[in-house]
Design a protein around this motif. Sequence first.
Motif, mmCIF file in Angstrom:
data_model
loop_
_atom_site.group_PDB
_atom_site.id
_atom_site.type_symbol
_atom_site.label_atom_id
_atom_site.label_comp_id
_atom_site.label_asym_id
_atom_site.label_seq_id
_atom_site.Cartn_x
_atom_site.Cartn_y
_atom_site.Cartn_z
ATOM 1 N N ASP A 53 32.861 30.547 34.199
ATOM 2 C CA ASP A 53 33.188 31.764 33.714
ATOM 3 C C ASP A 53 34.784 31.956 33.268
ATOM 4 O O ASP A 53 35.574 31.007 33.083
ATOM 5 C CB ASP A 53 32.606 32.844 34.604
ATOM 6 C CG ASP A 53 33.403 33.031 35.959
ATOM 7 O OD1 ASP A 53 34.493 32.005 36.115
ATOM 8 O OD2 ASP A 53 33.097 33.828 36.841
ATOM 9 N N ASN A 54 35.218 33.089 33.321
ATOM 10 C CA ASN A 54 36.638 33.198 33.203
ATOM 11 C C ASN A 54 37.633 33.363 34.202
ATOM 12 O O ASN A 54 38.797 33.764 34.263
ATOM 13 C CB ASN A 54 36.674 34.682 32.340
ATOM 14 C CG ASN A 54 36.140 34.586 30.875
ATOM 15 O OD1 ASN A 54 36.153 33.710 30.176
ATOM 16 N ND2 ASN A 54 35.321 35.698 30.645
ATOM 17 N N THR A 55 37.292 32.518 35.336
ATOM 18 C CA THR A 55 38.012 32.603 36.442
ATOM 19 C C THR A 55 39.381 32.064 36.269
ATOM 20 O O THR A 55 40.385 32.669 36.661
ATOM 21 C CB THR A 55 37.252 31.945 37.683
ATOM 22 O OG1 THR A 55 36.193 32.666 37.913
ATOM 23 C CG2 THR A 55 38.128 31.606 38.925
ATOM 24 N N TRP A 56 39.403 30.974 35.587
ATOM 25 C CA TRP A 56 40.714 30.165 35.469
ATOM 26 C C TRP A 56 41.678 30.911 34.372
ATOM 27 O O TRP A 56 42.924 31.024 34.961
ATOM 28 C CB TRP A 56 40.408 28.725 34.768
ATOM 29 C CG TRP A 56 41.768 28.114 34.519
ATOM 30 C CD1 TRP A 56 42.257 27.723 33.247
ATOM 31 C CD2 TRP A 56 42.773 27.547 35.693
ATOM 32 N NE1 TRP A 56 43.592 27.213 33.277
ATOM 33 C CE2 TRP A 56 43.782 27.142 34.912
ATOM 34 C CE3 TRP A 56 42.976 27.750 36.984
ATOM 35 C CZ2 TRP A 56 44.935 26.519 35.451
ATOM 36 C CZ3 TRP A 56 43.937 27.302 37.544
ATOM 37 C CH2 TRP A 56 44.973 26.685 36.945
ATOM 38 N N GLN A 57 41.118 31.621 33.500
ATOM 39 C CA GLN A 57 41.782 32.443 32.508
ATOM 40 C C GLN A 57 42.420 33.623 33.661
ATOM 41 O O GLN A 57 43.832 34.135 33.286
ATOM 42 C CB GLN A 57 41.191 32.848 31.508
ATOM 43 C CG GLN A 57 41.729 33.708 30.540
ATOM 44 C CD GLN A 57 43.042 32.916 29.910
ATOM 45 O OE1 GLN A 57 42.795 31.970 29.215
ATOM 46 N NE2 GLN A 57 44.293 33.425 29.963
ATOM 47 N N ILE A 58 41.828 34.087 34.101
ATOM 48 C CA ILE A 58 42.130 35.358 35.086
ATOM 49 C C ILE A 58 43.293 34.784 36.022
ATOM 50 O O ILE A 58 44.442 35.422 36.229
ATOM 51 C CB ILE A 58 40.984 36.056 35.873
ATOM 52 C CG1 ILE A 58 40.010 36.479 35.117
ATOM 53 C CG2 ILE A 58 41.711 36.909 36.937
ATOM 54 C CD1 ILE A 58 38.796 37.104 35.781
#
Length: 319
Positions: A53-58
């Motif tokens: 999911d968007n974990t890395w972007q966060i």
Amino acid sequence: MLPVLYIVVPCYNEEQVLPITSQLFLQKLRSLERAWKISPESRVLFVDDGSKDNTWQILCDLARQDRHFKGIRQSRNRGHQNAVLAGLMEAKESCDITISIDCDGQDDLDAMDAMVDAYLDGCEIVYGVRSKRDTDTFFKRFTAEGYYKFLRLMGVDAVYNHADYRLVSSRVLKEFANFKEVNLFLRGMFPLVGFKSTSVYYERRERMAGKSHYPLRKMLSLAFEGITSLSVKPLHIITGLGCIIAALSFIGVIWSVIVALTGNSVPGWASMTCIICLLGGVQLTCLGVLGEYIGKIYMEVKGRPRYIISQRTKEWEEI
């Protein structure tokens, strides 16, 4: 001189809970700084375990917004234990102490104060231990407590009701780096390192957001990993069981000969079937346990890396 603390947080598909808990980690870090217990150079180090999911972007956004946040990303999902190890090994050269904690917000952050105090009093490892399991279902509470007792019975030196919430000094981590096992069960491995240790007790809460990434299947896998990675007692049990069955079989042979010589033998299909099924089941179980150990030897001999870091967040820039 104040110790540098790195809070190591493994993450896997945590986009829902991360915006909440990241701020809680930051607040706790600043609170410890204001209390003059840790250095201002302390950080929160997130380990993205190959999230989809968007974990890395966060994590990248957090690192750009505040210098206290850092992040590394594994090249693919390698599992919780490998993610924790990756974070600890990444941090050991930059800090004096680490505290590993899950991202879901269930572990009590206030226990960190007592952990740091214990370190300042001379302890190199401080285990976070659950004081009670009121938030667990009856099934999970019963199986978890039974499992810790079973670990003890199998000869594994694990701290009762302790998971992966612990403080570890860089001195311990440098020695722990010499442990090259591919099959990891960290809560049973750290006691093997030695050094002065103690426990801090806390109450665990419900998950703040999202859903657990540790279903029953993964918990059972981790439980079996702990037994087979740190104990050879199952092999001793197999040996003892084999001796008992061999002795009973020998007695059965003598009994069969006596019955045949006295002329009282009667063909018995049911008894023969039961014996064959019993022996067949025992043999397959024993072969399965032996196969698990052989499989672990196979993986250890390959010596593959336990984690691969593919990315790191950029240094903080004021925006």
